[in-house]
Scaffold this motif. Sequence first.
Motif, PDB file in Angstrom:
ATOM      1  N   GLY A 143       0.808  -1.205   0.000  1.00 53.57           N
ATOM      2  CA  GLY A 143       0.000   0.000   0.000  1.00 53.57           C
ATOM      3  C   GLY A 143       0.846   1.262   0.000  1.00 53.57           C
ATOM      4  O   GLY A 143       0.324   2.362  -0.094  1.00 53.57           O
ATOM      5  N   SER A 144       2.172   1.103   0.092  1.00 51.75           N
ATOM      6  CA  SER A 144       3.056   2.266   0.093  1.00 51.75           C
ATOM      7  C   SER A 144       3.272   2.755  -1.338  1.00 51.75           C
ATOM      8  O   SER A 144       2.974   2.058  -2.306  1.00 51.75           O
ATOM      9  CB  SER A 144       4.405   1.900   0.711  1.00 51.75           C
ATOM     10  OG  SER A 144       5.104   1.019  -0.151  1.00 51.75           O
ATOM     11  N   VAL A 145       3.825   3.948  -1.450  1.00 51.77           N
ATOM     12  CA  VAL A 145       4.119   4.517  -2.767  1.00 51.77           C
ATOM     13  C   VAL A 145       5.116   3.628  -3.517  1.00 51.77           C
ATOM     14  O   VAL A 145       5.059   3.494  -4.727  1.00 51.77           O
ATOM     15  CB  VAL A 145       4.666   5.958  -2.611  1.00 51.77           C
ATOM     16  CG1 VAL A 145       5.059   6.539  -3.944  1.00 51.77           C
ATOM     17  CG2 VAL A 145       3.638   6.846  -1.940  1.00 51.77           C
ATOM     18  N   ARG A 146       6.032   2.978  -2.776  1.00 53.95           N
ATOM     19  CA  ARG A 146       7.036   2.116  -3.401  1.00 53.95           C
ATOM     20  C   ARG A 146       6.433   0.846  -3.997  1.00 53.95           C
ATOM     21  O   ARG A 146       6.999   0.264  -4.905  1.00 53.95           O
ATOM     22  CB  ARG A 146       8.105   1.721  -2.383  1.00 53.95           C
ATOM     23  CG  ARG A 146       9.031   2.825  -2.007  1.00 53.95           C
ATOM     24  CD  ARG A 146      10.079   2.341  -1.026  1.00 53.95           C
ATOM     25  NE  ARG A 146       9.573   1.495   0.034  1.00 53.95           N
ATOM     26  CZ  ARG A 146       8.983   1.922   1.148  1.00 53.95           C
ATOM     27  NH1 ARG A 146       8.823   3.203   1.339  1.00 53.95           N
ATOM     28  NH2 ARG A 146       8.562   1.076   2.055  1.00 53.95           N
TER      29      ARG A 146
ATOM     30  N   ARG B 106       1.641  -2.225 -10.703  1.00 55.22           N
ATOM     31  CA  ARG B 106       1.369  -1.911 -12.117  1.00 55.22           C
ATOM     32  C   ARG B 106       2.147  -2.844 -13.046  1.00 55.22           C
ATOM     33  O   ARG B 106       1.622  -3.338 -14.041  1.00 55.22           O
ATOM     34  CB  ARG B 106       1.735  -0.456 -12.412  1.00 55.22           C
ATOM     35  CG  ARG B 106       0.776   0.529 -11.821  1.00 55.22           C
ATOM     36  CD  ARG B 106       1.084   1.946 -12.312  1.00 55.22           C
ATOM     37  NE  ARG B 106       0.399   2.907 -11.483  1.00 55.22           N
ATOM     38  CZ  ARG B 106       0.998   3.693 -10.598  1.00 55.22           C
ATOM     39  NH1 ARG B 106       2.301   3.669 -10.454  1.00 55.22           N
ATOM     40  NH2 ARG B 106       0.304   4.532  -9.874  1.00 55.22           N
ATOM     41  N   HIS B 107       3.409  -3.072 -12.709  1.00 62.50           N
ATOM     42  CA  HIS B 107       4.237  -3.943 -13.540  1.00 62.50           C
ATOM     43  C   HIS B 107       3.715  -5.383 -13.503  1.00 62.50           C
ATOM     44  O   HIS B 107       3.702  -6.069 -14.528  1.00 62.50           O
ATOM     45  CB  HIS B 107       5.691  -3.881 -13.075  1.00 62.50           C
ATOM     46  CG  HIS B 107       6.651  -4.373 -14.087  1.00 62.50           C
ATOM     47  ND1 HIS B 107       7.132  -3.585 -15.103  1.00 62.50           N
ATOM     48  CD2 HIS B 107       7.190  -5.594 -14.275  1.00 62.50           C
ATOM     49  CE1 HIS B 107       7.939  -4.291 -15.857  1.00 62.50           C
ATOM     50  NE2 HIS B 107       7.995  -5.522 -15.374  1.00 62.50           N
ATOM     51  N   ALA B 108       3.295  -5.829 -12.335  1.00 57.37           N
ATOM     52  CA  ALA B 108       2.761  -7.189 -12.204  1.00 57.37           C
ATOM     53  C   ALA B 108       1.478  -7.349 -13.017  1.00 57.37           C
ATOM     54  O   ALA B 108       1.260  -8.388 -13.655  1.00 57.37           O
ATOM     55  CB  ALA B 108       2.501  -7.521 -10.738  1.00 57.37           C
ATOM     56  N   ALA B 109       0.628  -6.333 -13.024  1.00 55.81           N
ATOM     57  CA  ALA B 109      -0.605  -6.401 -13.823  1.00 55.81           C
ATOM     58  C   ALA B 109      -0.279  -6.482 -15.308  1.00 55.81           C
ATOM     59  O   ALA B 109      -0.913  -7.248 -16.054  1.00 55.81           O
ATOM     60  CB  ALA B 109      -1.489  -5.192 -13.534  1.00 55.81           C
ATOM     61  N   ALA B 110       0.710  -5.718 -15.746  1.00 53.40           N
ATOM     62  CA  ALA B 110       1.119  -5.776 -17.154  1.00 53.40           C
ATOM     63  C   ALA B 110       1.690  -7.151 -17.497  1.00 53.40           C
ATOM     64  O   ALA B 110       1.394  -7.707 -18.563  1.00 53.40           O
ATOM     65  CB  ALA B 110       2.146  -4.686 -17.457  1.00 53.40           C
ATOM     66  N   GLU B 111       2.485  -7.723 -16.596  1.00 52.09           N
ATOM     67  CA  GLU B 111       3.032  -9.068 -16.820  1.00 52.09           C
ATOM     68  C   GLU B 111       1.921 -10.114 -16.858  1.00 52.09           C
ATOM     69  O   GLU B 111       1.942 -11.031 -17.679  1.00 52.09           O
ATOM     70  CB  GLU B 111       4.039  -9.432 -15.722  1.00 52.09           C
ATOM     71  CG  GLU B 111       5.357  -8.734 -15.841  1.00 52.09           C
ATOM     72  CD  GLU B 111       6.202  -9.240 -16.995  1.00 52.09           C
ATOM     73  OE1 GLU B 111       6.053 -10.406 -17.405  1.00 52.09           O
ATOM     74  OE2 GLU B 111       7.025  -8.449 -17.489  1.00 52.09           O
TER      75      GLU B 111
ATOM     76  N   LEU C 296      -5.183  -3.021   0.859  1.00 49.55           N
ATOM     77  CA  LEU C 296      -5.030  -3.688  -0.437  1.00 49.55           C
ATOM     78  C   LEU C 296      -5.943  -3.049  -1.484  1.00 49.55           C
ATOM     79  O   LEU C 296      -5.521  -2.755  -2.597  1.00 49.55           O
ATOM     80  CB  LEU C 296      -5.311  -5.183  -0.301  1.00 49.55           C
ATOM     81  CG  LEU C 296      -5.107  -6.034  -1.551  1.00 49.55           C
ATOM     82  CD1 LEU C 296      -3.684  -5.917  -2.066  1.00 49.55           C
ATOM     83  CD2 LEU C 296      -5.449  -7.482  -1.263  1.00 49.55           C
ATOM     84  N   ARG C 297      -7.201  -2.804  -1.112  1.00 49.32           N
ATOM     85  CA  ARG C 297      -8.124  -2.139  -2.046  1.00 49.32           C
ATOM     86  C   ARG C 297      -7.643  -0.723  -2.370  1.00 49.32           C
ATOM     87  O   ARG C 297      -7.729  -0.269  -3.506  1.00 49.32           O
ATOM     88  CB  ARG C 297      -9.532  -2.098  -1.469  1.00 49.32           C
ATOM     89  CG  ARG C 297     -10.266  -3.422  -1.561  1.00 49.32           C
ATOM     90  CD  ARG C 297     -11.735  -3.277  -1.201  1.00 49.32           C
ATOM     91  NE  ARG C 297     -11.948  -2.887   0.180  1.00 49.32           N
ATOM     92  CZ  ARG C 297     -12.035  -3.722   1.211  1.00 49.32           C
ATOM     93  NH1 ARG C 297     -11.930  -5.022   1.009  1.00 49.32           N
ATOM     94  NH2 ARG C 297     -12.230  -3.281   2.436  1.00 49.32           N
ATOM     95  N   GLY C 298      -7.097  -0.031  -1.359  1.00 51.08           N
ATOM     96  CA  GLY C 298      -6.567   1.317  -1.568  1.00 51.08           C
ATOM     97  C   GLY C 298      -5.399   1.329  -2.537  1.00 51.08           C
ATOM     98  O   GLY C 298      -5.244   2.262  -3.323  1.00 51.08           O
ATOM     99  N   ALA C 299      -4.572   0.290  -2.492  1.00 51.62           N
ATOM    100  CA  ALA C 299      -3.448   0.199  -3.429  1.00 51.62           C
ATOM    101  C   ALA C 299      -3.956   0.041  -4.855  1.00 51.62           C
ATOM    102  O   ALA C 299      -3.422   0.673  -5.781  1.00 51.62           O
ATOM    103  CB  ALA C 299      -2.552  -0.973  -3.050  1.00 51.62           C
TER     104      ALA C 299
ATOM    105  N   ALA D  63      -3.312   2.701  -7.813  1.00 52.24           N
ATOM    106  CA  ALA D  63      -2.567   2.273  -9.007  1.00 52.24           C
ATOM    107  C   ALA D  63      -3.411   2.317 -10.274  1.00 52.24           C
ATOM    108  O   ALA D  63      -2.910   2.683 -11.336  1.00 52.24           O
ATOM    109  CB  ALA D  63      -2.015   0.862  -8.801  1.00 52.24           C
ATOM    110  N   PHE D  64      -4.685   1.933 -10.162  1.00 50.69           N
ATOM    111  CA  PHE D  64      -5.516   1.776 -11.368  1.00 50.69           C
ATOM    112  C   PHE D  64      -6.867   2.484 -11.303  1.00 50.69           C
ATOM    113  O   PHE D  64      -7.603   2.460 -12.277  1.00 50.69           O
ATOM    114  CB  PHE D  64      -5.809   0.289 -11.626  1.00 50.69           C
ATOM    115  CG  PHE D  64      -4.595  -0.579 -11.696  1.00 50.69           C
ATOM    116  CD1 PHE D  64      -3.734  -0.511 -12.777  1.00 50.69           C
ATOM    117  CD2 PHE D  64      -4.308  -1.465 -10.681  1.00 50.69           C
ATOM    118  CE1 PHE D  64      -2.617  -1.312 -12.849  1.00 50.69           C
ATOM    119  CE2 PHE D  64      -3.189  -2.277 -10.737  1.00 50.69           C
ATOM    120  CZ  PHE D  64      -2.340  -2.192 -11.826  1.00 50.69           C
ATOM    121  N   GLY D  65      -7.233   3.008 -10.153  1.00 51.17           N
ATOM    122  CA  GLY D  65      -8.577   3.557  -9.998  1.00 51.17           C
ATOM    123  C   GLY D  65      -9.591   2.459  -9.720  1.00 51.17           C
ATOM    124  O   GLY D  65     -10.772   2.619  -9.985  1.00 51.17           O
ATOM    125  N   GLY D  66      -9.166   1.341  -9.204  1.00 47.53           N
ATOM    126  CA  GLY D  66     -10.013   0.177  -8.926  1.00 47.53           C
ATOM    127  C   GLY D  66      -9.334  -1.086  -9.422  1.00 47.53           C
ATOM    128  O   GLY D  66      -8.156  -1.071  -9.782  1.00 47.53           O
TER     129      GLY D  66
END
Length: 172
Positions: A14-17, A23-28, A71-74, A78-81
Amino acid sequence: MVDGRRRVIVGVSGSVRSLPALRHAAAEARTRDAVLVAVHAWIPPGGDLAERRCPVPELRQIWTDAAWQRLRGAFDAAFGGMPPVVDVEPVVARGEAPSLLAELSGRDEDLLVIGAGRRGALRRLWRARIPRYCVARAACPVLVVPPTALAQEMDRPLHAWLTIHRALAPGR
Protein backbone atom coordinates in the motif's frame (compact mmCIF):
# COMPACT_ATOMS: atom_id res chain seq x y z
CA MET A 1 -5.65 -20.33 -5.18
CA VAL A 2 -6.30 -20.80 -8.84
CA ASP A 3 -4.75 -24.11 -9.89
CA GLY A 4 -3.69 -24.93 -13.43
CA ARG A 5 -3.14 -21.32 -14.54
CA ARG A 6 0.02 -19.32 -14.54
CA ARG A 7 0.28 -16.78 -11.75
CA VAL A 8 1.99 -13.45 -11.30
CA ILE A 9 2.33 -12.88 -7.57
CA VAL A 10 2.97 -9.38 -6.29
CA GLY A 11 3.62 -8.08 -2.80
CA VAL A 12 1.44 -5.05 -2.07
CA SER A 13 2.07 -3.00 1.03
CA GLY A 14 0.00 0.00 0.00
CA SER A 15 3.06 2.27 0.09
CA VAL A 16 4.12 4.52 -2.77
CA ARG A 17 7.04 2.12 -3.40
CA SER A 18 4.73 -0.86 -3.97
CA LEU A 19 2.56 0.79 -6.64
CA PRO A 20 5.07 0.47 -9.53
CA ALA A 21 5.44 -3.23 -8.68
CA LEU A 22 1.65 -3.65 -8.73
CA ARG A 23 1.37 -1.91 -12.12
CA HIS A 24 4.24 -3.94 -13.54
CA ALA A 25 2.76 -7.19 -12.20
CA ALA A 26 -0.61 -6.40 -13.82
CA ALA A 27 1.12 -5.78 -17.15
CA GLU A 28 3.03 -9.07 -16.82
CA ALA A 29 -0.18 -10.94 -15.95
CA ARG A 30 -1.90 -9.47 -19.01
CA THR A 31 1.04 -10.39 -21.26
CA ARG A 32 1.32 -13.94 -19.89
CA ASP A 33 -2.47 -14.51 -19.69
CA ALA A 34 -1.95 -15.23 -16.00
CA VAL A 35 -3.83 -14.61 -12.77
CA LEU A 36 -2.61 -11.61 -10.78
CA VAL A 37 -2.25 -12.68 -7.14
CA ALA A 38 -1.93 -9.51 -5.06
CA VAL A 39 -0.67 -10.33 -1.56
CA HIS A 40 -0.85 -8.02 1.44
CA ALA A 41 0.85 -9.43 4.54
CA TRP A 42 0.11 -8.01 7.97
CA ILE A 43 1.26 -8.44 11.55
CA PRO A 44 -0.64 -7.20 14.61
CA PRO A 45 0.67 -4.04 16.27
CA GLY A 46 3.09 -5.13 18.95
CA GLY A 47 3.90 -8.31 17.07
CA ASP A 48 2.52 -11.83 16.93
CA LEU A 49 3.75 -12.85 20.36
CA ALA A 50 1.93 -10.02 22.14
CA GLU A 51 -1.31 -10.75 20.28
CA ARG A 52 -1.11 -14.47 20.96
CA ARG A 53 -0.61 -13.90 24.68
CA CYS A 54 -3.75 -11.77 24.94
CA PRO A 55 -5.90 -12.48 21.86
CA VAL A 56 -8.87 -10.21 21.26
CA PRO A 57 -11.05 -11.45 18.35
CA GLU A 58 -12.58 -8.01 17.81
CA LEU A 59 -9.15 -6.41 17.39
CA ARG A 60 -8.01 -9.20 15.08
CA GLN A 61 -11.07 -8.53 12.88
CA ILE A 62 -10.34 -4.79 12.86
CA TRP A 63 -6.73 -5.45 11.79
CA THR A 64 -7.84 -7.87 9.08
CA ASP A 65 -10.39 -5.36 7.76
CA ALA A 66 -7.71 -2.65 7.76
CA ALA A 67 -5.41 -4.93 5.75
CA TRP A 68 -8.16 -5.52 3.16
CA GLN A 69 -8.74 -1.77 3.03
CA ARG A 70 -5.02 -1.12 2.38
CA LEU A 71 -5.03 -3.69 -0.44
CA ARG A 72 -8.12 -2.14 -2.05
CA GLY A 73 -6.57 1.32 -1.57
CA ALA A 74 -3.45 0.20 -3.43
CA PHE A 75 -5.57 -0.92 -6.40
CA ASP A 76 -7.46 2.38 -6.29
CA ALA A 77 -4.19 4.35 -6.25
CA ALA A 78 -2.57 2.27 -9.01
CA PHE A 79 -5.52 1.78 -11.37
CA GLY A 80 -8.58 3.56 -10.00
CA GLY A 81 -10.01 0.18 -8.93
CA MET A 82 -9.51 -3.43 -9.96
CA PRO A 83 -7.95 -3.71 -13.43
CA PRO A 84 -10.67 -5.05 -15.76
CA VAL A 85 -8.37 -6.82 -18.26
CA VAL A 86 -6.69 -9.13 -15.73
CA ASP A 87 -8.06 -11.82 -13.42
CA VAL A 88 -7.17 -10.67 -9.91
CA GLU A 89 -6.98 -12.85 -6.82
CA PRO A 90 -6.48 -10.59 -3.78
CA VAL A 91 -4.90 -12.27 -0.74
CA VAL A 92 -4.61 -10.84 2.74
CA ALA A 93 -2.54 -13.04 5.02
CA ARG A 94 -1.21 -12.71 8.52
CA GLY A 95 2.56 -13.10 8.70
CA GLU A 96 5.90 -11.73 7.58
CA ALA A 97 5.86 -10.55 3.96
CA PRO A 98 9.12 -12.19 2.82
CA SER A 99 8.23 -15.70 3.99
CA LEU A 100 4.63 -15.46 2.77
CA LEU A 101 5.68 -14.32 -0.70
CA ALA A 102 8.35 -17.01 -1.00
CA GLU A 103 5.88 -19.66 0.19
CA LEU A 104 3.13 -18.57 -2.20
CA SER A 105 5.44 -18.53 -5.20
CA GLY A 106 6.18 -22.22 -5.00
CA ARG A 107 5.60 -23.23 -8.62
CA ASP A 108 8.17 -22.98 -11.40
CA GLU A 109 5.73 -21.27 -13.78
CA ASP A 110 4.94 -18.46 -11.29
CA LEU A 111 6.51 -15.02 -11.44
CA LEU A 112 7.06 -13.07 -8.22
CA VAL A 113 7.13 -9.27 -8.56
CA ILE A 114 8.26 -7.08 -5.67
CA GLY A 115 9.15 -3.43 -5.31
CA ALA A 116 12.63 -2.30 -4.35
CA GLY A 117 13.35 0.48 -1.91
CA ARG A 118 15.58 3.50 -2.31
CA ARG A 119 19.25 2.97 -2.86
CA GLY A 120 21.65 3.84 -0.08
CA ALA A 121 23.66 1.89 2.46
CA LEU A 122 21.33 2.34 5.44
CA ARG A 123 18.17 1.87 3.40
CA ARG A 124 19.55 -1.32 1.87
CA LEU A 125 20.08 -2.86 5.29
CA TRP A 126 16.41 -2.50 6.21
CA ARG A 127 14.35 -2.34 3.02
CA ALA A 128 16.29 -4.76 0.86
CA ARG A 129 15.55 -7.65 3.16
CA ILE A 130 12.32 -8.56 1.34
CA PRO A 131 13.83 -8.62 -2.18
CA ARG A 132 16.95 -10.40 -0.92
CA TYR A 133 14.92 -13.02 0.98
CA CYS A 134 12.58 -13.66 -1.97
CA VAL A 135 15.38 -13.91 -4.54
CA ALA A 136 17.17 -16.43 -2.33
CA ARG A 137 14.16 -18.59 -1.44
CA ALA A 138 11.44 -18.33 -4.10
CA ALA A 139 11.04 -21.34 -6.38
CA CYS A 140 10.15 -19.15 -9.35
CA PRO A 141 11.74 -16.18 -11.12
CA VAL A 142 11.68 -12.95 -9.10
CA LEU A 143 11.34 -9.55 -10.73
CA VAL A 144 12.41 -6.61 -8.54
CA VAL A 145 10.92 -3.31 -9.75
CA PRO A 146 12.89 -0.16 -8.88
CA PRO A 147 11.05 2.77 -7.31
CA THR A 148 9.85 5.68 -9.41
CA ALA A 149 11.27 9.17 -8.97
CA LEU A 150 8.12 10.16 -7.05
CA ALA A 151 8.50 7.22 -4.68
CA GLN A 152 12.13 8.14 -4.05
CA GLU A 153 11.16 11.74 -3.37
CA MET A 154 8.36 10.72 -0.99
CA ASP A 155 10.83 8.51 0.87
CA ARG A 156 12.64 11.58 2.11
CA PRO A 157 10.79 12.67 5.28
CA LEU A 158 11.29 16.42 4.86
CA HIS A 159 10.25 16.40 1.19
CA ALA A 160 7.22 14.26 1.93
CA TRP A 161 6.17 16.56 4.78
CA LEU A 162 6.59 19.67 2.61
CA THR A 163 4.69 18.10 -0.29
CA ILE A 164 1.75 17.09 1.90
CA HIS A 165 1.57 20.41 3.75
CA ARG A 166 1.96 22.48 0.58
CA ALA A 167 -1.08 20.73 -0.87
CA LEU A 168 -3.06 21.47 2.31
CA ALA A 169 -2.04 25.15 2.56
CA PRO A 170 -4.91 27.57 1.87
CA GLY A 171 -4.70 29.75 -1.21
CA ARG A 172 -2.59 27.35 -3.29
